[in-house]
Each structure stands twice: as C-alpha cells, then as structure tokens.
Design a protein around this motif. Sequence first.
Motif, PDB file in Angstrom:
ATOM      1  N   UNK A 232       0.894  -1.197  -0.113  1.00 50.80           N
ATOM      2  CA  UNK A 232       0.240  -0.033  -0.008  1.00 50.80           C
ATOM      3  C   UNK A 232       1.005   1.429  -0.054  1.00 50.80           C
ATOM      4  N   UNK A 233       0.793   2.049  -1.051  1.00 47.88           N
ATOM      5  CA  UNK A 233       1.616   3.405  -1.048  1.00 47.88           C
ATOM      6  C   UNK A 233       1.052   4.185   0.086  1.00 47.88           C
ATOM      7  N   UNK A 234       2.184   4.915   0.845  1.00 48.01           N
ATOM      8  CA  UNK A 234       1.922   5.766   1.612  1.00 48.01           C
ATOM      9  C   UNK A 234       2.106   5.459   3.218  1.00 48.01           C
ATOM     10  N   UNK A 235       2.181   4.040   3.243  1.00 52.12           N
ATOM     11  CA  UNK A 235       2.430   3.571   4.670  1.00 52.12           C
ATOM     12  C   UNK A 235       3.477   3.810   5.278  1.00 52.12           C
ATOM     13  N   UNK A 236       4.750   3.947   4.343  1.00 51.30           N
ATOM     14  CA  UNK A 236       6.141   3.945   4.841  1.00 51.30           C
ATOM     15  C   UNK A 236       5.931   5.467   5.530  1.00 51.30           C
ATOM     16  N   UNK A 237       5.583   6.297   4.702  1.00 52.22           N
ATOM     17  CA  UNK A 237       5.565   7.873   5.180  1.00 52.22           C
ATOM     18  C   UNK A 237       4.601   8.072   6.465  1.00 52.22           C
ATOM     19  N   UNK A 238       3.442   7.282   6.515  1.00 52.26           N
ATOM     20  CA  UNK A 238       2.763   7.278   7.535  1.00 52.26           C
ATOM     21  C   UNK A 238       3.245   6.962   8.904  1.00 52.26           C
ATOM     22  N   UNK A 239       4.071   5.865   8.687  1.00 48.65           N
ATOM     23  CA  UNK A 239       4.935   5.219   9.837  1.00 48.65           C
ATOM     24  C   UNK A 239       5.804   6.302  10.497  1.00 48.65           C
ATOM     25  N   UNK A 240       6.729   6.946   9.387  1.00 47.77           N
ATOM     26  CA  UNK A 240       7.540   7.890   9.877  1.00 47.77           C
ATOM     27  C   UNK A 240       6.917   9.093  10.629  1.00 47.77           C
ATOM     28  N   UNK A 241       5.873   9.296  10.007  1.00 42.51           N
ATOM     29  CA  UNK A 241       4.959  10.562  10.526  1.00 42.51           C
ATOM     30  C   UNK A 241       4.454  10.085  12.083  1.00 42.51           C
ATOM     31  N   UNK A 242       3.927   9.019  12.280  1.00 45.77           N
ATOM     32  CA  UNK A 242       3.498   8.510  13.480  1.00 45.77           C
ATOM     33  C   UNK A 242       4.634   8.463  14.701  1.00 45.77           C
ATOM     34  N   UNK A 243       5.740   7.985  14.207  1.00 39.34           N
ATOM     35  CA  UNK A 243       6.917   7.856  15.257  1.00 39.34           C
ATOM     36  C   UNK A 243       7.530   9.215  15.550  1.00 39.34           C
ATOM     37  N   UNK A 244       7.545  10.172  14.618  1.00 40.45           N
ATOM     38  CA  UNK A 244       8.135  11.243  14.667  1.00 40.45           C
ATOM     39  C   UNK A 244       7.123  12.210  15.818  1.00 40.45           C
ATOM     40  N   UNK A 245       5.707  12.062  15.506  1.00 42.58           N
ATOM     41  CA  UNK A 245       5.144  12.661  16.299  1.00 42.58           C
ATOM     42  C   UNK A 245       5.062  11.988  17.759  1.00 42.58           C
ATOM     43  N   UNK A 246       5.455  10.799  18.065  1.00 40.83           N
ATOM     44  CA  UNK A 246       5.633  10.200  19.426  1.00 40.83           C
ATOM     45  C   UNK A 246       6.780  10.634  19.929  1.00 40.83           C
ATOM     46  N   UNK A 247       8.039  11.249  19.118  1.00 45.61           N
ATOM     47  CA  UNK A 247       9.254  11.581  19.648  1.00 45.61           C
ATOM     48  C   UNK A 247       8.731  12.819  20.295  1.00 45.61           C
ATOM     49  N   UNK A 248       8.095  13.704  19.428  1.00 40.72           N
ATOM     50  CA  UNK A 248       7.488  15.001  19.790  1.00 40.72           C
ATOM     51  C   UNK A 248       6.877  15.006  21.067  1.00 40.72           C
ATOM     52  N   UNK A 249       5.851  13.915  21.418  1.00 31.97           N
ATOM     53  CA  UNK A 249       5.144  13.862  22.651  1.00 31.97           C
ATOM     54  C   UNK A 249       5.982  13.507  24.047  1.00 31.97           C
ATOM     55  N   UNK A 250       6.972  12.704  23.448  1.00 30.25           N
ATOM     56  CA  UNK A 250       7.849  12.351  24.836  1.00 30.25           C
ATOM     57  C   UNK A 250       8.853  13.210  25.222  1.00 30.25           C
ATOM     58  N   UNK A 251       9.129  14.084  24.155  1.00 28.82           N
ATOM     59  CA  UNK A 251       9.916  15.297  24.668  1.00 28.82           C
ATOM     60  C   UNK A 251       9.300  16.217  25.441  1.00 28.82           C
ATOM     61  N   UNK A 252       8.185  16.471  24.916  1.00 27.12           N
ATOM     62  CA  UNK A 252       7.437  17.442  25.631  1.00 27.12           C
ATOM     63  C   UNK A 252       7.010  16.837  27.058  1.00 27.12           C
ATOM     64  N   UNK A 253       6.600  15.334  27.100  1.00 29.05           N
ATOM     65  CA  UNK A 253       6.212  15.007  28.648  1.00 29.05           C
ATOM     66  C   UNK A 253       7.407  14.992  29.364  1.00 29.05           C
ATOM     67  N   UNK A 254       8.562  14.647  28.784  1.00 20.81           N
ATOM     68  CA  UNK A 254       9.761  14.927  29.691  1.00 20.81           C
ATOM     69  C   UNK A 254      10.218  16.242  30.181  1.00 20.81           C
TER      70      UNK A 254
END
Length: 359
Positions: free
Chosen positions: A78-100
């Motif tokens: 399925x096209x777009x899944x690789x980019x969506x996965x990167x987007x999700x994990x980058x957003x997760x890093x954003x959330x972790x940094x702010x939480x910390x």
Amino acid sequence: MSSSTPGALERAAGHQQRFDAAFEKYFADLPGDLNGAQLGRFPPRCLELLAQLSLRGGKRVRVALLYEAAGLVTDKEVPGLAEAALSLELLHSHALILDDITDDSPTRRGGPSTYYACREDLPHNPRAALGLAMMVGDLAGFLALRVLLEADLPADSKQALLDVQLGVTTETVIGQVLDLERDVHPWADEALPETVVEYKTARYTILAPLRLGLLAAGQDLAEHEESLRRYAQSAGLSGQLRDDYLDLFGDPAMTGKPRGADLRAGRLTYLTRRLLAVTSGAEHDTVEAALGNPHCTPQTIDRIRDIAHHHNVHTLLQTDIDRYAQAAAEEAASWHRHWNEKAVSLFEQLPMWNTRRTR
C-alpha cells in the motif's frame, strides 16, 4: 491466546524491524534534506538529539497497527504506509520530549531524556537548555507533517492522511494540556483522567494508525468509525493502566526508567489515585510526601510498592487492565465478518498481549 498468536506477533516484530531500518536511513539522510541544518552548532545537535531518542528503542506499536490496519483490507503493498509510519513515530518523539520537559524526567528509553541531554550540554544556561529541548520537540512535530506533505501520493490520498495526522497532532497537544491540568487540579473533574487517556493514548496511539492504515488501503471509514473508536478506547485504557502498573511494579531494566518516576513527577495516574484512596495515616503520608518529590529515594519507592502490595492495588489494577483488554479483543472479533482474517487476529490478540508486557 489462540494458536495463531506467534504468527501475529511475529508479523508485528517484522514491521518493527523493517521500520527501524527505515528510520535509521531517514535520520541519516535528514541533515542533507534540511536547509541550514549544518549552520552553527545547535541545528545539527537538535537533529542528533532527535535521532538518539527516536532510534533508542520503543515498542513501535503504532507502526504495527498501521500496517496491520492496511492488511485488514488488502494483502498488497500500500503506497503511503512508509511515510505514515515515519510521521507517527516522529509525532511520538515530539510527545515524549514534551512529556519529559513537563515532568522533569531525567531518563527515557534507557538513556538521558532530551531535556536532560540539553541540560548536560548547557549546564550553566538552564534557560537555553530548556529552549533547545523545546525546539527539538517542535522539530519532531513539524517533521511528522513534512513527511506526509512530501509523500509521492495522489493528492486526494495525501490530503486524507494529512487530515488524520493534523487532527491527531492537535489532539495530542490537547491531551498533554489536560494531563497537566489533571496533576495540578486533581479533583476538579472526576472524568478528567479518562479524557486524558482518550486524547493521549486512545486517539493518538491506536485510533490514528488504524485510520491511517485503512485510508491508505482505500477503505471508507464512515461505516466503521464507531467500532474503531470503541476498540481504541478500550485498548487505550488497558495500555495506559499497564504503563501505570509498570511504573511502580515493573523492572527498570526493562522499562528504561527508574521505578516510581510517575510519583516523583507528581503524576496523578490511576495507580497513584488508587493508592491515595486506599491508604490512611502514615501510609497515606508516605505516598503524599513522595508525590511530586524528585528527590524521593529508591527506598521510599520500595516502601510505597510494599504498601501497594499490602492493599492489593497491583491485583486490582491488573484486573482493570484485563477487563479493558478483553473488551477491545471482543470488539476486534466483530471485524471478522468484513475484514481479512489474518489481520483481524492481531487486533484481537494485541490487547491481551499488552496485559502482560514488561516495557
């Protein structure tokens, strides 16, 4: 679990391994993709800190959910899944940094948090250290959207994915704001803890990858939205309760952070609230004294864990974890009538696996 469990979990592990390789390549290529990243000392350090946090472990549950969600509809690539996965994990890093930053957490994923790494870099300038950590978090959030904007996809498909991710980005920040309110005004709203879980876990960790994967595979979400939300809410509550459990009862070598980190940060989690509700006298005073005290000793945390065991808090919490996981599994079982059997099995089994995870 059924006999198909190993196959489902092996697929999830395969998604993680493939993604980790792609994530490493993304960060290796990123400096050359960003104008100005080589100027000065701080921009490359921001990229380095973001890469260190992002690549240092993590369950990648969002990645597995994303790919398996597409697998509900089709077995084809399925096209777009690789980019969506990167987007999700980058957003997760954003959330972790702010939480910390919010929690003043010294460690994350077995290493220094981004905030504390910045403090080590700038020991004599705490204001600049805080600012730099915030900018690393901002960078992660903006990159999460940039990945989708630059994806080689048809315009309508790209827009659908962006709409989901823009929505979840906003909801994640709202969840963090509500999380802060929960810890500052603990009794203002009895429903607030559940709302925090909905915004910080259910929508962002479970519902978003489900919706992104299904949309990328061409599925119309309208017919299934309510079922997806019920699944995400139950699985999200189970997952958050397990995180709360592991904070006090888990092995720091597995969780990647010291035992009692939530207590020291003053976080009024489900576990903390239950401890405060069942204790009195000296026991209650011990819990309250540890809450929000960053200098609380490991011996005190061990004492609080003993108090929790005495009042059977660990069993009560695990019962709730199991109950919500079972509700999520039953919701996923209803998907057999319209989606691929193999992918549905993972969504049935994942909540039950979550009930005994160690990190």
